[in-house]
Design an enzyme around this catalytic site. Structure first.
Site, PDB file in Angstrom:
ATOM      1  N   GLY A  11       0.793  -0.993  -0.045  1.00  0.00           N
ATOM      2  CA  GLY A  11       0.045   0.118  -0.140  1.00  0.00           C
ATOM      3  C   GLY A  11       0.985   1.128   0.085  1.00  0.00           C
ATOM      4  N   ASP A  12       0.256   2.206  -0.168  1.00  0.00           N
ATOM      5  CA  ASP A  12       0.732   3.800  -0.265  1.00  0.00           C
ATOM      6  C   ASP A  12       2.000   3.856  -1.171  1.00  0.00           C
ATOM      7  OD1 ASP A  12      -0.843   4.310   1.926  1.00  0.00           O
ATOM      8  OD2 ASP A  12       0.737   3.473   3.397  1.00  0.00           O
ATOM      9  N   GLU A  13       1.610   3.252  -2.276  1.00  0.00           N
ATOM     10  CA  GLU A  13       2.883   3.412  -3.441  1.00  0.00           C
ATOM     11  C   GLU A  13       2.837   4.667  -4.199  1.00  0.00           C
ATOM     12  OE1 GLU A  13       0.401   0.884  -2.997  1.00  0.00           O
ATOM     13  OE2 GLU A  13       1.673  -1.206  -2.859  1.00  0.00           O
ATOM     14  N   GLY A  14       1.572   5.266  -4.025  1.00  0.00           N
ATOM     15  CA  GLY A  14       1.453   6.403  -4.731  1.00  0.00           C
ATOM     16  C   GLY A  14       0.388   6.252  -5.891  1.00  0.00           C
ATOM     17  N   LYS A  15      -0.542   5.406  -5.625  1.00  0.00           N
ATOM     18  CA  LYS A  15      -1.560   4.993  -6.491  1.00  0.00           C
ATOM     19  C   LYS A  15      -2.464   6.184  -7.038  1.00  0.00           C
ATOM     20  CE  LYS A  15      -3.127   1.784  -3.630  1.00  0.00           C
ATOM     21  NZ  LYS A  15      -2.107   2.047  -2.851  1.00  0.00           N
ATOM     22  N   ASN A  45     -10.044   2.380   4.841  1.00  0.00           N
ATOM     23  CA  ASN A  45      -8.668   2.080   5.151  1.00  0.00           C
ATOM     24  C   ASN A  45      -7.627   2.805   4.221  1.00  0.00           C
ATOM     25  OD1 ASN A  45      -9.630   0.528   3.297  1.00  0.00           O
ATOM     26  ND2 ASN A  45      -8.813  -1.331   4.165  1.00  0.00           N
ATOM     27  N   ALA A  46      -8.087   3.140   3.189  1.00  0.00           N
ATOM     28  CA  ALA A  46      -7.334   3.622   1.973  1.00  0.00           C
ATOM     29  C   ALA A  46      -7.205   5.035   2.052  1.00  0.00           C
ATOM     30  CB  ALA A  46      -7.886   3.496   0.625  1.00  0.00           C
ATOM     31  N   GLY A  47      -5.892   5.916   1.889  1.00  0.00           N
ATOM     32  CA  GLY A  47      -5.627   7.002   1.767  1.00  0.00           C
ATOM     33  C   GLY A  47      -4.586   7.600   0.412  1.00  0.00           C
ATOM     34  N   HIS A  48      -5.479   8.040  -0.400  1.00  0.00           N
ATOM     35  CA  HIS A  48      -4.958   8.246  -1.602  1.00  0.00           C
ATOM     36  C   HIS A  48      -4.525   9.590  -1.656  1.00  0.00           C
ATOM     37  CE1 HIS A  48      -6.571   4.222  -3.375  1.00  0.00           C
ATOM     38  NE2 HIS A  48      -5.633   4.248  -2.293  1.00  0.00           N
ATOM     39  N   GLN A  97      -5.037  -0.319  -1.321  1.00  0.00           N
ATOM     40  CA  GLN A  97      -3.664  -1.190  -0.612  1.00  0.00           C
ATOM     41  C   GLN A  97      -2.946  -1.598  -1.795  1.00  0.00           C
ATOM     42  OE1 GLN A  97      -7.447  -2.043   0.427  1.00  0.00           O
ATOM     43  NE2 GLN A  97      -6.951  -0.049   1.754  1.00  0.00           N
ATOM     44  N   ARG A 113       0.098   7.316  11.266  1.00  0.00           N
ATOM     45  CA  ARG A 113       1.163   6.455  11.737  1.00  0.00           C
ATOM     46  C   ARG A 113       2.385   6.549  10.944  1.00  0.00           C
ATOM     47  NH1 ARG A 113      -1.594   0.754  12.060  1.00  0.00           N
ATOM     48  NH2 ARG A 113      -2.685   1.316  10.099  1.00  0.00           N
ATOM     49  N   ARG A 153       5.249   5.080   8.836  1.00  0.00           N
ATOM     50  CA  ARG A 153       5.314   3.987   8.028  1.00  0.00           C
ATOM     51  C   ARG A 153       6.945   3.359   8.282  1.00  0.00           C
ATOM     52  NH1 ARG A 153       3.188   7.272   2.580  1.00  0.00           N
ATOM     53  NH2 ARG A 153       0.994   7.211   3.157  1.00  0.00           N
ATOM     54  N   GLY A 163       8.245  13.160  -7.888  1.00  0.00           N
ATOM     55  CA  GLY A 163       7.639  14.082  -6.772  1.00  0.00           C
ATOM     56  C   GLY A 163       6.181  14.156  -6.836  1.00  0.00           C
TER      57      GLY A 163
HETATM   58  P1  GDP Z   1      -1.476   5.486  -2.200  1.00  0.00           P
HETATM   59  O1  GDP Z   1      -2.300   5.112  -0.940  1.00  0.00           O
HETATM   60  O2  GDP Z   1      -0.977   4.474  -2.856  1.00  0.00           O
HETATM   61  O3  GDP Z   1      -2.477   6.612  -3.150  1.00  0.00           O
HETATM   62  O4  GDP Z   1      -0.025   6.497  -1.696  1.00  0.00           O
HETATM   63  P2  GDP Z   1      -0.236   7.715  -0.482  1.00  0.00           P
HETATM   64  O5  GDP Z   1      -1.046   8.845  -1.219  1.00  0.00           O
HETATM   65  O6  GDP Z   1      -0.753   7.077   0.763  1.00  0.00           O
HETATM   66  O7  GDP Z   1       1.138   7.613  -0.207  1.00  0.00           O
HETATM   67  C1  GDP Z   1       2.002   8.238  -1.278  1.00  0.00           C
HETATM   68  C2  GDP Z   1       2.653   9.733  -0.743  1.00  0.00           C
HETATM   69  O8  GDP Z   1       3.959  10.009  -1.615  1.00  0.00           O
HETATM   70  C3  GDP Z   1       1.790  10.728  -0.983  1.00  0.00           C
HETATM   71  O9  GDP Z   1       1.838  11.754  -0.062  1.00  0.00           O
HETATM   72  C4  GDP Z   1       2.000  11.245  -2.376  1.00  0.00           C
HETATM   73  O10 GDP Z   1       1.895  12.712  -2.480  1.00  0.00           O
HETATM   74  C5  GDP Z   1       3.540  11.078  -2.272  1.00  0.00           C
HETATM   75  N1  GDP Z   1       4.137  11.075  -3.678  1.00  0.00           N
HETATM   76  C6  GDP Z   1       3.656  10.289  -4.717  1.00  0.00           C
HETATM   77  N2  GDP Z   1       4.619  10.219  -5.829  1.00  0.00           N
HETATM   78  C7  GDP Z   1       5.552  10.785  -5.150  1.00  0.00           C
HETATM   79  C8  GDP Z   1       7.006  10.944  -5.668  1.00  0.00           C
HETATM   80  O11 GDP Z   1       7.473  10.644  -6.754  1.00  0.00           O
HETATM   81  N3  GDP Z   1       7.893  11.438  -4.921  1.00  0.00           N
HETATM   82  C9  GDP Z   1       7.566  11.990  -3.693  1.00  0.00           C
HETATM   83  N4  GDP Z   1       8.578  12.717  -2.984  1.00  0.00           N
HETATM   84  N5  GDP Z   1       6.444  11.786  -3.074  1.00  0.00           N
HETATM   85  C10 GDP Z   1       5.373  11.246  -3.761  1.00  0.00           C
HETATM   86  P1  IMO Z   2      -3.744   2.494   0.459  1.00  0.00           P
HETATM   87  O1  IMO Z   2      -4.914   2.404  -0.410  1.00  0.00           O
HETATM   88  C1  IMO Z   2      -1.233   1.000   3.705  1.00  0.00           C
HETATM   89  C2  IMO Z   2      -2.814  -1.935   6.258  1.00  0.00           C
HETATM   90  C3  IMO Z   2      -3.138  -1.591   7.706  1.00  0.00           C
HETATM   91  C4  IMO Z   2      -2.945  -2.858   8.578  1.00  0.00           C
HETATM   92  C5  IMO Z   2      -3.731  -3.951   7.602  1.00  0.00           C
HETATM   93  C6  IMO Z   2      -4.949  -4.233   7.952  1.00  0.00           C
HETATM   94  O2  IMO Z   2      -3.711   3.915   1.047  1.00  0.00           O
HETATM   95  O3  IMO Z   2      -2.660   2.046  -0.050  1.00  0.00           O
HETATM   96  P2  IMO Z   2      -7.316  -2.825   7.829  1.00  0.00           P
HETATM   97  O4  IMO Z   2      -7.871  -1.500   8.260  1.00  0.00           O
HETATM   98  O5  IMO Z   2      -7.460  -2.814   6.154  1.00  0.00           O
HETATM   99  O6  IMO Z   2      -7.999  -4.033   8.243  1.00  0.00           O
HETATM  100  O7  IMO Z   2      -5.920  -3.103   8.002  1.00  0.00           O
HETATM  101  O8  IMO Z   2      -3.695  -3.265   6.353  1.00  0.00           O
HETATM  102  N1  IMO Z   2      -3.469  -1.000   5.338  1.00  0.00           N
HETATM  103  C7  IMO Z   2      -2.903  -0.105   4.605  1.00  0.00           C
HETATM  104  N2  IMO Z   2      -1.561   0.133   4.556  1.00  0.00           N
HETATM  105  N3  IMO Z   2      -2.137   1.650   2.953  1.00  0.00           N
HETATM  106  C8  IMO Z   2      -3.351   1.277   2.807  1.00  0.00           C
HETATM  107  O9  IMO Z   2      -4.155   1.691   1.756  1.00  0.00           O
HETATM  108  C9  IMO Z   2      -3.835   0.498   3.846  1.00  0.00           C
HETATM  109  N4  IMO Z   2      -4.839  -0.135   4.091  1.00  0.00           N
HETATM  110  C10 IMO Z   2      -4.987  -0.992   4.904  1.00  0.00           C
HETATM  111  O10 IMO Z   2      -2.165  -0.716   8.288  1.00  0.00           O
HETATM  112  O11 IMO Z   2      -1.610  -3.335   8.438  1.00  0.00           O
HETATM  113 MG    MG Z   3      -2.355   5.459   0.988  1.00  0.00          MG
END
Ligand code: GDP
Ligand code: IMO
Ligand code: MG
Length: 422
Positions: free
Chosen positions: A12-16, A38-41, A221, A300, A302, A412
């Protein structure tokens, strides 16, 4: 027109969010197929930052229609809060968002149970949004769906019967009739405001497919959090991988086109569970600070570590990824050298099969190779030719290890900080 997919290849949190926002410029429909609040994009446009939880990131493209599919678990109260927040930023969500009648609901009892389970068990580190308990009810066949919330004749009885099922676990302090009245009252605004947005999700999509609309499926995720293919039990409760698109939207596998696998140039994980390349010392702290690796949903910190090509290759295979979006390359700018894991060995130093349990993960050691760093800023670079040679070599090595073209590199958080290689 085939349906393209954006999904995560790590934890998760790859930057989707950023990638969906970029691709949404050229599509007509963006549909979320699984997960919930649970997601945060995160999407960044200049000095404006949006964090989407249940609403698809495509909502920020003014021409795109959005759908929350049946595979998503919806917390109605949080969804209305998200509408308000986006509304305050000038985004009229109800005008362009539709929800599948068949999406299951996260109700206050699910959130309470998630919080209790985390307190008592403390084992997974969930987001405490009730996601696992709502999917649990779905699998047990006593869950409530959006269609139930909108069914005036049966809603209260269905809510009561769901609460009866959970009463024992919620304990003697949970007085059923009082809580029923309280929860019903809390959900009344959602019953009114979501009514006009509910649709037969698959039929809504088939119609648009028939009209040749361009559709993008947005995952939440990552593959290693997939309920079947992730690091069980340290994962989420839905199929994050490509099969989840078909079940979570009601579209056939033959409709799937490109699968964009989003992967960071290093690794992060939130919550508990195996993480072979984790760095627990100052190197991990430096990645956390440079990458601003703090949860978009819970805040939290990461956990951070090096890129893991074993995980990457497996996730590519699990998802049928056809194009890689490699994100956060700029976070590695200051490093003199960059290790990345290419294989796992057991404690005797022999090649290890992919671990199936947390104990088996504890018994492997990732084997790393080291790539020279570039020691200069790549932040905001938009052309491949402008990347330092060493950064190009790092990307090329990842491409080679994963066996799929890196079609996009993110340098970025802003949408302009992007190198297209297609
Ligand atoms: P998601 O859940 O996969 O959409 O990813 P998140 O939004 O939770 O986390 C990715 C974080 O990295 C966010 O704060 C984005 O603004 C940031 N981000 C995305 N791409 C880049 C990048 O190429 N460089 C940097 N420094 N930040 C990035
Ligand atoms: P995005 O879409 C990162 C993790 C939680 C926990 C596990 C189970 O932003 O990538 P849950 O609330 O789903 O039952 O929690 O999964 N988790 C994530 N980690 N990015 C997320 O979403 C996540 N959604 C759940 O931290 O380890
Ligand atoms: Mg996220």
């Amino acid at each position: 027109m085939p349906i393209d997919v954006v999904l995560g290849l790590q934890w998760g949190d790859e930057g989707k969010g950023k990638i969906v926002d970029l691709l949404a410029e050229n599509v007509d429909v963006v549909a979320r197929y699984q997960g919930g609040p649970n997601a945060g994009h995160t999407v960044v446009h200049g000095d404006r930052k949006f964090v989407l939880h249940m609403v698809p990131s495509g909502i920020l493209s003014p021409h795109a229609e959005c759908l929350i599919g049946n595979g998503v678990v919806v917390d109605p109260e949080r969804l209305l809060q998200e509408f308000d927040k986006l509304g305050a930023a000038g985004v009229d969500v109800p005008a362009r968002l539709r929800l599948s009648h068949a999406a299951h609901l996260i109700l206050p009892q699910h959130t309470m149970l998630d919080e209790m389970a985390e307190r008592l068990r403390g084992a997974i580190g969930t987001t405490k949004r009730g996601v696992g308990f709502a999917y649990g009810d779905k699998a047990l066949r006593w869950g409530l769906r959006l269609a139930d919330l909108l069914d005036d004749a049966h809603w209260i009885d269905r809510l009561r019967s769901n609460l009866e099922r959970h009463a024992l676990a919620l304990g003697p302090a949970f007085q059923l009739e009082r809580e029923l009245a309280r929860i019903a009252e809390r959900l009344e605004p959602a019953r009114i405001k979501l009514r006009a947005l509910a649709v037969d999700g698959p039929a809504w999509l088939w119609e648009r497919m028939g009209q040749g609309r361009r559709i993008l499926a947005e995952g939440a995720q990552g593959a290693m959090l997939d309920i079947d293919h992730g690091t069980y039990p340290f994962l989420t409760s839905s199929n994050t991988t490509t099969g989840g698109v078909c079940t979570g939207l009601g579209v056939p596998p033959s409709a799937i086109g490109e699968v964009w696998g989003v992967i960071k140039a290093y690794s992060t994980r939130v919550g508990e569970g195996p993480f072979p390349t984790e760095l627990t010392g100052p190197e991990g702290e430096a990645l956390r600070q440079h990458g601003n690796e703090f949860g978009a949903t819970t805040g939290r910190p990461r956990r951070c570590g090096w890129f893991d090509a074993v995980i990457g290759r497996r996730s590519v295979a699990l998802t049928g990824t056809t194009k890689i979006a490699l994100t956060k390359l700029d976070v590695l700018d200051d490093l003199a050298e960059i290790p990345l894991a290419t294989s796992y060995r057991d404690l005797k130093g022999e090649a290890a099969p992919f671990p199936q349990t947390a104990e088996q993960f504890a018994a492997i050691r990732p084997q790393t190779e080291t790539i020279p760093g570039w020691n200069c800023s790549t932040q905001g670079i938009q052309e491949w030719g402008k990347l330092p040679r060493a950064a190009q070599a790092y990307v090329a090595r990842i491409e080679e290890l994963l066996g799929v073209p890196v079609a996009l590199i993110s340098t970025g958080s802003d949408r302009s900080h992007t190198i297209w290689r297609t």
